[in-house]
Design a protein around this motif. Structure first.
Motif, mmCIF file in Angstrom:
data_model
loop_
_atom_site.group_PDB
_atom_site.id
_atom_site.type_symbol
_atom_site.label_atom_id
_atom_site.label_comp_id
_atom_site.label_asym_id
_atom_site.label_seq_id
_atom_site.Cartn_x
_atom_site.Cartn_y
_atom_site.Cartn_z
ATOM 1 N N CYS A 149 -2.001 -10.381 -11.521
ATOM 2 C CA CYS A 149 -1.284 -9.247 -11.908
ATOM 3 C C CYS A 149 -0.496 -9.556 -13.097
ATOM 4 N N ARG A 150 0.266 -10.513 -13.162
ATOM 5 C CA ARG A 150 0.999 -10.763 -14.510
ATOM 6 C C ARG A 150 -0.199 -11.084 -15.864
ATOM 7 N N LYS A 151 -0.881 -11.769 -15.502
ATOM 8 C CA LYS A 151 -1.980 -11.920 -16.720
ATOM 9 C C LYS A 151 -2.714 -10.397 -17.240
ATOM 10 N N LEU A 152 -2.768 -9.672 -16.121
ATOM 11 C CA LEU A 152 -3.415 -8.378 -16.769
ATOM 12 C C LEU A 152 -2.187 -7.258 -17.236
ATOM 13 N N GLU A 153 -1.160 -7.695 -17.094
ATOM 14 C CA GLU A 153 0.180 -6.940 -17.453
ATOM 15 C C GLU A 153 -0.007 -5.635 -16.830
ATOM 16 N N LEU A 154 -0.135 -5.761 -15.427
ATOM 17 C CA LEU A 154 -0.164 -4.473 -14.739
ATOM 18 C C LEU A 154 1.191 -3.863 -14.717
ATOM 19 N N GLY A 157 1.340 2.848 -12.348
ATOM 20 C CA GLY A 157 0.762 4.279 -13.033
ATOM 21 C C GLY A 157 -0.537 3.812 -13.390
ATOM 22 N N MET A 158 -1.012 2.468 -13.369
ATOM 23 C CA MET A 158 -2.301 2.149 -13.997
ATOM 24 C C MET A 158 -3.130 2.201 -12.821
ATOM 25 N N ARG A 159 -4.450 2.539 -13.275
ATOM 26 C CA ARG A 159 -5.689 2.412 -12.298
ATOM 27 C C ARG A 159 -6.351 1.299 -12.588
ATOM 28 N N VAL A 160 -6.713 0.297 -11.470
ATOM 29 C CA VAL A 160 -7.280 -0.977 -11.688
ATOM 30 C C VAL A 160 -8.512 -0.802 -10.830
ATOM 31 N N LEU A 161 -9.301 -1.767 -11.115
ATOM 32 C CA LEU A 161 -10.767 -2.003 -10.446
ATOM 33 C C LEU A 161 -10.681 -3.297 -10.159
ATOM 34 N N ARG A 177 3.194 -4.338 -5.239
ATOM 35 C CA ARG A 177 4.205 -5.141 -6.098
ATOM 36 C C ARG A 177 4.335 -4.617 -7.348
ATOM 37 N N TYR A 178 3.339 -4.037 -7.969
ATOM 38 C CA TYR A 178 3.315 -3.466 -9.306
ATOM 39 C C TYR A 178 3.019 -2.063 -9.558
ATOM 40 N N GLY A 179 2.825 -1.241 -8.213
ATOM 41 C CA GLY A 179 2.720 0.175 -8.433
ATOM 42 C C GLY A 179 1.711 0.819 -9.057
ATOM 43 N N VAL A 180 0.548 0.154 -8.820
ATOM 44 C CA VAL A 180 -0.643 0.802 -9.323
ATOM 45 C C VAL A 180 -1.715 1.346 -8.276
ATOM 46 N N SER A 181 -2.395 2.075 -8.643
ATOM 47 C CA SER A 181 -3.837 2.587 -7.934
ATOM 48 C C SER A 181 -4.913 1.826 -8.354
ATOM 49 N N GLY A 182 -5.658 1.999 -7.045
ATOM 50 C CA GLY A 182 -7.291 1.267 -7.650
ATOM 51 C C GLY A 182 -8.269 1.388 -6.773
ATOM 52 N N CYS A 199 -5.345 -1.403 3.549
ATOM 53 C CA CYS A 199 -4.800 -0.825 2.522
ATOM 54 C C CYS A 199 -4.302 0.750 3.013
ATOM 55 N N GLU A 200 -4.405 1.110 4.148
ATOM 56 C CA GLU A 200 -4.076 2.212 4.600
ATOM 57 C C GLU A 200 -2.687 2.935 4.122
ATOM 58 N N GLY A 201 -2.347 4.172 3.446
ATOM 59 C CA GLY A 201 -1.117 4.636 3.065
ATOM 60 C C GLY A 201 -1.285 4.101 1.570
ATOM 61 N N LEU A 202 -1.886 3.263 1.004
ATOM 62 C CA LEU A 202 -1.782 2.909 -0.371
ATOM 63 C C LEU A 202 -2.637 3.793 -1.094
ATOM 64 N N PRO A 203 -2.391 3.921 -2.573
ATOM 65 C CA PRO A 203 -3.308 4.656 -3.443
ATOM 66 C C PRO A 203 -4.646 3.798 -3.770
ATOM 67 N N VAL A 204 -5.178 3.375 -2.615
ATOM 68 C CA VAL A 204 -6.532 2.428 -2.968
ATOM 69 C C VAL A 204 -7.782 2.809 -2.275
ATOM 70 N N GLU A 205 -8.813 2.757 -3.162
ATOM 71 C CA GLU A 205 -10.077 3.216 -2.308
ATOM 72 C C GLU A 205 -10.990 1.972 -2.131
ATOM 73 N N ILE A 206 -11.535 1.859 -1.065
ATOM 74 C CA ILE A 206 -12.529 0.789 -0.776
ATOM 75 C C ILE A 206 -13.848 1.365 -0.726
ATOM 76 N N ARG A 207 -14.633 1.038 -1.442
ATOM 77 C CA ARG A 207 -16.204 1.400 -1.175
ATOM 78 C C ARG A 207 -17.249 0.437 -0.911
ATOM 79 N N LEU A 208 -18.196 0.632 -0.344
ATOM 80 C CA LEU A 208 -19.277 -0.070 0.117
ATOM 81 C C LEU A 208 -20.310 0.112 -1.120
ATOM 82 N N GLN A 209 -20.350 -0.784 -2.063
ATOM 83 C CA GLN A 209 -21.021 -0.178 -3.371
ATOM 84 C C GLN A 209 -21.472 -1.460 -4.073
#
Length: 372
Positions: A149-154, A157-161, A177-182, A199-209
């Motif tokens: 997370c620190r290396k990516l400077e998260l 509000g950032m959207r992360v893959l 810890r860093y307030g991102v969605s992803g 990740c239930e309740g967090l702004p996180v989407e998990i895909r089988l992709q």
């Protein structure tokens, strides 16, 4: 009983590694089946691993024994027909096509969350921990996630893959810890189901992709322990996918095991029993595949930490066998021990590395300062 020519040959080779069959040291193997010697010479590393699974030999310290074999480079002097055939197939075909990409998910990552929960510690993070200031496995894994997370400077509000999100621990950590969605993608159904619950309740989407289907904007991206399954024929495509998902100022972190010499295949025993269709990249292959797409801002090697991580996993799983499902029978346990011990030996002898690369599409203005 007369000593066969194959036994004399194997004993001579092991002698070069400081190993004596029937000796009293922790790394001296005890042979239970005399057919072992011919099998080793005919099948190489595949025969070594399979014969251990079959109970043809034992040794008190498996990792110490395998370390000595690698230090003496015996693996490069005894190559079985399986290795020759595997090398030929790798040259002629793409072992990591879309059709084959799900095989490692079904055969390895879908083995059972109970096994991984017992082995990996408090967080289901199946990659090298960062032990610089850590006292135990849980601290090392949290330190690794925070380092990413620190290396990516998260920032909030950032959207992360997350490419190859596993059981979702990294995205969960980043969101909390860093307030991102992803968005996290995986080819393992078991992992996807678990990650969604985690990740239930967090702004996180998990895909089988499949990662190759990604084509949408993100502020930053990371991939932890997935690149080992991409394959050299797909490296360029992989980096092209990441590049099309990032803005010019975005950062990408690649966390991968690496090897010192370029190759187009993996060890035949690992391919058959642990990671089908996998292979480890070299530095040259990573650089070639990403050329013209990314600027390498930082290249961090902490491969020696993987030996310590693997030792912790081994201790955990050995303590847990008695309470795990009966489907993990004695042959499976011996297979798993050989896998973990061989991995320890690879990192201990510096045959394998653990790299974290930070990349940017156009170069960070004024330069990038990497956290440690």
């Amino acid at each position: 009983m007369p000593v066969s020519r194959s036994q004399r040959r194997v004993e001579a080779l092991l002698g070069e590694a400081g190993v004596r069959i029937g000796g009293g040291r922790d790394w001296d193997p005890q042979v239970h089946d005399q057919r072992l010697y011919a099998r080793l010479l005919a099948q190489g590393s595949l025969g070594l691993g399979e014969s251990y699974m079959d109970g043809w030999w034992d040794v008190r310290s498996l990792d110490a024994f395998l370390t000595r074999l690698l230090q003496a480079r015996l693996d490069r002097r005894v190559r079985g027909l399986a290795e020759i055939g595997d090398a030929l197939l790798a040259r002629l075909s793409n072992r990591q096509t879309r059709a084959r990409s799900g095989e490692v998910g079904r055969r390895h990552y879908d083995l059972g969350n109970d096994l991984y929960a017992a082995m990996l510690g408090r967080r289901l993070v199946y990659s090298c921990g960062y032990w610089r200031r850590a006292a135990d496995l849980d601290e090392a894994q949290e330190a690794k996630l925070d380092l990413v997370c620190r290396k990516l400077e998260l920032r909030p509000g950032m959207r992360v893959l997350d490419i190859g999100c596993g059981w979702g621990e990294a995205l969960k950590y980043a969101a909390e810890r860093y307030g991102v969605s992803g968005v996290g993608v995986t080819i393992s159904r078991e992992q996807a189901d678990f990650a969604r619950r985690l990740c239930e309740g967090l702004p996180v989407e998990i895909r089988l992709q499949d990662y190759r289907d990604l084509d949408e904007p993100f502020d930053a991206a990371f991939s932890i322990g997935m690149f080992e399954h991409v394959g050299v024929r797909n490296y360029r495509t992989y980096f092209e996918v990441v590049r099309r998902c990032l803005p010019e100022q975005g950062l990408f972190l690649l966390h991968t095991i690496g090897r010192n010499l370029s190759a187009n295949r993996t060890d035949p025993w690992i391919a058959r029993y642990i990671f089908p269709n996998s292979m480890l990249p070299s530095a040259a292959q990573v650089a070639t595949a990403s050329e013209g797409l990314f600027v390498v801002e930082d290249w961090h090697n902490f491969g020696i930490d993987y030996d310590r991580t693997l030792q912790a996993w081994c201790d955990n799983v050995e303590a847990a066998w008695g309470r795990l499902d009966a489907r993990y029978d004695e042959r499976f346990r011996r297979m798993w021990r050989f896998y973990l011990a061989g991995s320890m030996a690879s990192f201990r002898t510096r045959r394998a590395q653990l790299w974290q690369l930070v990349m940017s599409p156009g170069g960070v203005p004024g330069g990038y300062v990497a956290p440690r």
